[in-house]
Write a protein that holds these residues in place. Structure first.
Motif, PDB file in Angstrom:
ATOM      1  N   GLY A  76      30.670  43.506  50.315  1.00 47.26           N
ATOM      2  CA  GLY A  76      30.905  43.713  48.845  1.00 47.26           C
ATOM      3  C   GLY A  76      29.779  43.732  48.031  1.00 47.26           C
ATOM      4  O   GLY A  76      28.889  42.878  48.369  1.00 47.26           O
ATOM      5  N   CYS A  88      33.980  35.605  48.171  1.00 43.13           N
ATOM      6  CA  CYS A  88      33.578  37.068  47.498  1.00 43.13           C
ATOM      7  C   CYS A  88      34.708  38.082  48.203  1.00 43.13           C
ATOM      8  O   CYS A  88      34.389  39.170  48.000  1.00 43.13           O
ATOM      9  CB  CYS A  88      32.000  37.210  48.085  1.00 43.13           C
ATOM     10  SG  CYS A  88      30.745  36.553  47.490  1.00 43.13           S
ATOM     11  N   ALA A  92      37.961  40.067  48.186  1.00 43.39           N
ATOM     12  CA  ALA A  92      38.918  40.196  47.373  1.00 43.39           C
ATOM     13  C   ALA A  92      39.463  41.649  47.582  1.00 43.39           C
ATOM     14  O   ALA A  92      38.814  42.585  48.041  1.00 43.39           O
ATOM     15  CB  ALA A  92      38.459  40.131  45.877  1.00 43.39           C
ATOM     16  N   TYR A  93      40.619  41.879  47.197  1.00 44.76           N
ATOM     17  CA  TYR A  93      41.158  43.340  47.029  1.00 44.76           C
ATOM     18  C   TYR A  93      41.015  43.846  45.719  1.00 44.76           C
ATOM     19  O   TYR A  93      41.800  43.221  44.836  1.00 44.76           O
ATOM     20  CB  TYR A  93      42.787  43.213  47.486  1.00 44.76           C
ATOM     21  CG  TYR A  93      43.653  44.605  47.588  1.00 44.76           C
ATOM     22  CD1 TYR A  93      44.051  44.547  48.816  1.00 44.76           C
ATOM     23  CD2 TYR A  93      43.800  45.480  46.776  1.00 44.76           C
ATOM     24  CE1 TYR A  93      44.610  45.843  49.035  1.00 44.76           C
ATOM     25  CE2 TYR A  93      44.500  46.573  46.988  1.00 44.76           C
ATOM     26  CZ  TYR A  93      44.863  46.822  47.972  1.00 44.76           C
ATOM     27  OH  TYR A  93      45.741  48.028  48.357  1.00 44.76           O
ATOM     28  N   THR A  94      39.868  44.774  45.696  1.00 46.58           N
ATOM     29  CA  THR A  94      39.569  45.047  44.249  1.00 46.58           C
ATOM     30  C   THR A  94      40.014  46.361  43.680  1.00 46.58           C
ATOM     31  O   THR A  94      39.478  46.523  42.532  1.00 46.58           O
ATOM     32  CB  THR A  94      37.971  44.911  44.219  1.00 46.58           C
ATOM     33  OG1 THR A  94      37.434  45.778  45.203  1.00 46.58           O
ATOM     34  CG2 THR A  94      37.439  43.388  44.285  1.00 46.58           C
ATOM     35  N   ASP A  95      40.585  47.090  44.709  1.00 44.89           N
ATOM     36  CA  ASP A  95      41.112  48.304  44.170  1.00 44.89           C
ATOM     37  C   ASP A  95      42.338  48.133  43.109  1.00 44.89           C
ATOM     38  O   ASP A  95      43.335  48.046  43.754  1.00 44.89           O
ATOM     39  CB  ASP A  95      41.493  49.377  45.205  1.00 44.89           C
ATOM     40  CG  ASP A  95      41.480  50.753  44.726  1.00 44.89           C
ATOM     41  OD1 ASP A  95      42.145  50.830  43.740  1.00 44.89           O
ATOM     42  OD2 ASP A  95      41.085  51.731  45.593  1.00 44.89           O
ATOM     43  N   ASN A 137      44.126  38.275  47.567  1.00 41.52           N
ATOM     44  CA  ASN A 137      43.526  37.590  46.412  1.00 41.52           C
ATOM     45  C   ASN A 137      44.224  36.333  46.227  1.00 41.52           C
ATOM     46  O   ASN A 137      43.651  35.506  45.334  1.00 41.52           O
ATOM     47  CB  ASN A 137      43.854  38.402  45.298  1.00 41.52           C
ATOM     48  CG  ASN A 137      43.021  39.872  45.091  1.00 41.52           C
ATOM     49  OD1 ASN A 137      41.918  40.099  46.114  1.00 41.52           O
ATOM     50  ND2 ASN A 137      43.164  40.715  44.475  1.00 41.52           N
ATOM     51  N   SER A 148      36.722  35.177  39.732  1.00 42.86           N
ATOM     52  CA  SER A 148      38.180  35.899  39.008  1.00 42.86           C
ATOM     53  C   SER A 148      37.489  36.838  38.093  1.00 42.86           C
ATOM     54  O   SER A 148      36.438  37.311  38.167  1.00 42.86           O
ATOM     55  CB  SER A 148      38.916  34.631  38.319  1.00 42.86           C
ATOM     56  OG  SER A 148      40.146  35.393  38.157  1.00 42.86           O
ATOM     57  N   THR A 149      38.270  37.369  37.021  1.00 44.06           N
ATOM     58  CA  THR A 149      38.367  38.599  36.500  1.00 44.06           C
ATOM     59  C   THR A 149      38.786  38.566  35.204  1.00 44.06           C
ATOM     60  O   THR A 149      39.693  37.803  34.693  1.00 44.06           O
ATOM     61  CB  THR A 149      39.102  39.692  37.352  1.00 44.06           C
ATOM     62  OG1 THR A 149      39.029  40.718  36.378  1.00 44.06           O
ATOM     63  CG2 THR A 149      40.464  39.208  37.464  1.00 44.06           C
ATOM     64  N   TYR A 201      46.831  43.565  39.952  1.00 46.79           N
ATOM     65  CA  TYR A 201      45.582  43.079  40.572  1.00 46.79           C
ATOM     66  C   TYR A 201      45.249  41.824  39.847  1.00 46.79           C
ATOM     67  O   TYR A 201      44.954  40.825  40.396  1.00 46.79           O
ATOM     68  CB  TYR A 201      44.471  44.220  40.053  1.00 46.79           C
ATOM     69  CG  TYR A 201      43.234  43.552  40.327  1.00 46.79           C
ATOM     70  CD1 TYR A 201      42.527  42.930  41.472  1.00 46.79           C
ATOM     71  CD2 TYR A 201      42.439  43.479  39.156  1.00 46.79           C
ATOM     72  CE1 TYR A 201      41.312  42.545  41.407  1.00 46.79           C
ATOM     73  CE2 TYR A 201      41.229  42.633  39.256  1.00 46.79           C
ATOM     74  CZ  TYR A 201      40.581  42.425  40.216  1.00 46.79           C
ATOM     75  OH  TYR A 201      39.310  41.754  40.293  1.00 46.79           O
ATOM     76  N   LYS A 225      45.162  37.762  40.871  1.00 43.51           N
ATOM     77  CA  LYS A 225      44.005  36.905  40.702  1.00 43.51           C
ATOM     78  C   LYS A 225      44.058  35.879  39.823  1.00 43.51           C
ATOM     79  O   LYS A 225      43.882  34.610  40.097  1.00 43.51           O
ATOM     80  CB  LYS A 225      42.961  37.780  40.195  1.00 43.51           C
ATOM     81  CG  LYS A 225      42.364  38.836  40.722  1.00 43.51           C
ATOM     82  CD  LYS A 225      41.531  38.450  41.989  1.00 43.51           C
ATOM     83  CE  LYS A 225      40.162  37.926  41.797  1.00 43.51           C
ATOM     84  NZ  LYS A 225      39.195  37.669  42.922  1.00 43.51           N
ATOM     85  N   ASN A 277      30.918  51.639  42.269  1.00 40.67           N
ATOM     86  CA  ASN A 277      31.159  50.915  40.986  1.00 40.67           C
ATOM     87  C   ASN A 277      31.302  51.956  39.949  1.00 40.67           C
ATOM     88  O   ASN A 277      30.807  53.164  40.329  1.00 40.67           O
ATOM     89  CB  ASN A 277      30.075  49.652  40.711  1.00 40.67           C
ATOM     90  CG  ASN A 277      28.768  50.152  40.814  1.00 40.67           C
ATOM     91  OD1 ASN A 277      28.097  50.793  39.807  1.00 40.67           O
ATOM     92  ND2 ASN A 277      28.046  49.769  41.934  1.00 40.67           N
TER      93      ASN A 277
END
Length: 300
Positions: free
Chosen positions: A10, A57, A59-62, A77, A99-100, A124, A128, A158
């Motif tokens: 990632g 690092c 993560a399932y970011t989609d 996550n 996190s986000t 998502y 998180k 990105n």
């Protein structure tokens, strides 16, 4: 200092490697090496490598796919983080959970502080947030959460690379963005703080060197903008550097006009002041310029 990351490919894992201090040892484990949905494999990895600190690092970011398949997002996550926390606690290993800004609902008009109660509006963010709640339940000085926002680099997947690709395609006689009649449409009612991933990685390395941690940190580059304003700055700087053609047409649209199944926070700027003792964030426009200059140099 021995640091282990779950996740190797990632954009943040790669950034940690790029800016790695010479005094640190970095071990990065891919999904092929350790499936983090299997608690025994996490335990075995920690028993073998015995790191001082884990930076998660993986993560399932989609965000779109997470909305369609929330179970998979939760497994990676949230549930995997529970396994990491348990194993790390057993071995006395420190853990940094990333996190986000998406743990917040976006209804605020002022930057979110680390003490504000999260309230998320998509799958998502829910996954998180559950990971955060798991870590906080341990009340352990060994664990901390670091929230960031809108990460980008000139490589990988990105917003910056997507915009550069679209803007370059318009130069190659593609229809989108090549005329005012068919512009590149960008959302203009979601506000956040773009963050160059190498800057965030440097912050994490500084955090690793601290003897004591707070429970939650916020870190992003300074300033705020909408996605449309971000795209406009990419366009302006890209043209100035010769990366992009002169004729690119952008059009601001609303979230409702953007075809998405995901609700996103309208405002997700993070209050980073408590992290300034470790690193002072630079303006996002300045760091975008650095990123694009590095892209130019990489082409030489």
């Amino acid at each position: 200092m021995k640091i282990l990351t779950f996740g190797q490919t990632g954009q943040l894992a790669r950034a940690l490697k790029r800016v790695q201090p010479k005094t640190a040892e970095l071990i990065q484990l891919s999904h092929q090496q350790v499936d983090i949905t299997q608690p025994q494999l996490i335990d075995e990895a920690l028993a073998f490598y015995r790191p001082d600190i884990i930076i998660n690092c993986a993560a399932y970011t989609d965000v779109e796919k997470a909305q369609i398949n929330p179970v998979a997002a939760m497994q990676i996550n949230a549930l995997a983080v529970e396994y990491m926390a348990k194993a790390a606690s057993n071995y006395g290993i420190k853990l940094i959970q990333l996190s986000t800004d998406y743990v917040f609902d976006g209804r605020s008009s002022t930057p979110y502080s680390v003490t504000q109660k999260p309230s998320t509006i998509n799958a998502y963010g829910q996954s998180k947030l559950l990971a955060e709640e798991t870590l906080l339940s341990y009340q352990s000085a060994l664990f901390c959460i670091v929230r960031t926002s809108w990460l980008y680099h000139h490589s990988g997947n990105n917003f910056v690379t997507t915009m550069l690709k679209l803007m370059t395609q318009s130069h190659n006689q593609q229809t989108i963005g090549s005329s005012a009649d068919n512009p590149i449409k960008v959302v203009n009612d979601q506000t956040g703080s773009p963050t160059m991933v190498d800057d965030f990685a440097r912050f994490l390395w500084k955090l690793c060197s601290q003897k004591q941690w707070s429970a939650i940190y916020h870190w992003s580059n300074a300033g705020k903008c909408t996605w449309y304003e971000f795209a406009q700055e990419i366009k302006t700087q890209g043209i100035a550097l010769g990366l992009l053609p002169q004729s690119i047409y952008l059009q601001p649209i609303t979230s409702e006009q953007y075809a998405s199944i995901v609700n996103r926070p309208a405002f997700s700027v993070l209050d980073t002041r408590l992290s300034h003792t470790l690193a002072i964030p630079k303006p996002w426009q300045q760091q975008l310029a650095q990123c694009l200059n590095e892209l130019v140099l990489s082409k030489v």
